[in-house]
Design an enzyme around this catalytic site. Structure first.
Site, PDB file in Angstrom:
ATOM      1  N   LYS A 141       0.828  -1.205   0.000  1.00 39.90           N
ATOM      2  CA  LYS A 141       0.000   0.000   0.000  1.00 39.90           C
ATOM      3  C   LYS A 141       0.866   1.261   0.000  1.00 39.90           C
ATOM      4  O   LYS A 141       0.370   2.360   0.023  1.00 39.90           O
ATOM      5  CB  LYS A 141      -0.901   0.026   1.240  1.00 39.90           C
ATOM      6  CG  LYS A 141      -1.659  -1.258   1.499  1.00 39.90           C
ATOM      7  CD  LYS A 141      -2.731  -1.517   0.453  1.00 39.90           C
ATOM      8  CE  LYS A 141      -3.392  -2.860   0.706  1.00 39.90           C
ATOM      9  NZ  LYS A 141      -3.906  -3.457  -0.508  1.00 39.90           N
TER      10      LYS A 141
HETATM   11  N1  GLU Z   1      -5.940  -7.497  -5.836  1.00 40.91           N
HETATM   12  C1  GLU Z   1      -5.494  -7.680  -4.490  1.00 40.91           C
HETATM   13  C2  GLU Z   1      -4.178  -6.954  -4.264  1.00 40.91           C
HETATM   14  O1  GLU Z   1      -3.463  -6.692  -5.199  1.00 40.91           O
HETATM   15  C3  GLU Z   1      -5.313  -9.153  -4.140  1.00 40.91           C
HETATM   16  C4  GLU Z   1      -6.608  -9.806  -3.907  1.00 40.91           C
HETATM   17  C5  GLU Z   1      -6.547 -11.281  -3.547  1.00 40.91           C
HETATM   18  O2  GLU Z   1      -5.512 -11.949  -3.761  1.00 40.91           O
HETATM   19  O3  GLU Z   1      -7.569 -11.759  -3.064  1.00 40.91           O
HETATM   20  O4  GLU Z   1      -3.844  -6.626  -3.143  1.00 40.91           O
END
Ligand code: GLU
Length: 313
Positions: free
Chosen positions: A246
């Site tokens: 993030k």
């Molecule tokens: N798209 C999510 C991410 O990049 C991952 C979702 C998942 O693996 O369930 O953090």
């Protein structure tokens, strides 16, 4: 949100059994930038887990949140995966092209009486630790609304292959948004629908998503689809403990040094690769990773500092 490791509940949703289905895993990046260290670890862990069990491995682009999309990053992520020697089954699915499936699931939930319209803004809920049910009896205001899933009065038991047993009280997780105020379907709904439609038996991903798992299991139960097995990999953190995935300061990876990057990611996953592997081409390193995959070495590890990487960072 409660997160305890001992079962005390009478009403417990256990993770379903998919023992008889052939292993299908997936990597589901959000195209919000280049592949970084945290997502390389998730790709490698899910790939090695799938291939070590003779399973299929799918790639899905989670591109529903238009505000966070970065133009060109889906293509860049796929190119990087290829350069690193990853190969996947079938074509890459893009969530933005699958909205009819999410709409259908939302209608199913609505028909079951498990949804409600919510007019609360993020600011209004700022001080709450979980959604307190404000609009359960109807939206407080006119204007655009989000759709929330009304969580049942149950506890959910997540039996994670790596993180052990975690129990959650759904009312303390709160009613989760499944369609946003801007009309976009939310991750929690889309991931459940896609994992089910794609026949995913095993979800291997970062531990930042462990707290999302009770919502996903509750949605699976409401939609009457199987619950996959879960394995949450340690989250790669920076020294301050900030989430890499993030963070704007995510550790970048260098495709021109794919072998060293893969070696570093294997080290973070505590697979203890032999030193001489570091100079091998990516395909050899990936082959070693699959042949020697020991997920039990990650049992109970929630976080791993990027500093343990020790190669190009
Ligand atoms: N798209 C999510 C991410 O990049 C991952 C979702 C998942 O693996 O369930 O953090």
């Amino acid at each position: 949100m409660s997160d305890v490791s001992v079962s005390t509940a009478t009403a417990t949703i256990a993770t379903g059994s998919l023992q008889s289905s052939p292993y299908t895993g997936r990597f589901a990046p959000s195209p919000t930038g280049s592949l970084h260290l945290g997502s390389l670890v998730a790709a490698l862990g899910s790939f090695a887990d799938a291939r070590s069990r003779g399973g299929r491995w799918l790639v899905r682009m989670e591109d529903l949140d238009r505000g966070r999309l970065v133009a060109g990053s889906a293509a860049s992520i796929l190119r990087t995966l290829e350069l690193f020697g990853f190969s996947w089954e079938g074509t890459v699915e893009y969530q933005s092209a699958r909205t009819q499936h999410y709409a259908q699931a939302l209608e199913t939930l609505r028909a079951l009486g498990t949804t409600f319209e919510c007019s609360c803004s993020r600011r209004e809920l700022e001080s709450e630790t979980f959604y307190p049910g404000t609009c359960r009896a109807g939206p407080r205001r006119t204007g655009p609304t989000a759709v929330r899933f009304r969580v049942p009065e149950e506890r959910v038991r997540v039996e994670d292959r790596l993180q052990g047993i975690h129990e959650y009280t759904l009312s303390e997780c709160g009613d989760v948004i499944i369609r946003r105020r801007d009309g976009a379907f939310a991750y929690q709904l889309a991931v459940v629908v896609d994992d089910a439609l794609q026949g995913v038996t095993d979800v291997v991903r970062g531990a930042d998503l462990l707290p999302s798992t009770p919502w996903q299991i509750a949605l699976q139960r409401a939609l009457k689809v199987p619950t996959p097995r879960y394995a949450h990999l340690p989250l790669v953190t920076e020294l301050e403990g900030e989430k890499l995935a993030k963070s704007r300061r995510s550790v970048a990876i260098h495709p021109q040094a794919a072998g060293r990057e893969l070696f570093g990611a294997l080290t973070l996953l505590n697979q203890q690769p032999p030193a001489e592997l570091e100079s091998e081409p990516p395909a050899v390193i990936l082959g070693w990773a699959c042949a020697n995959w020991r997920p039990e070495r990650l049992a109970g590890v929630r976080e791993v500092p990027a500093a343990a990487y020790g190669t190009s960072v």
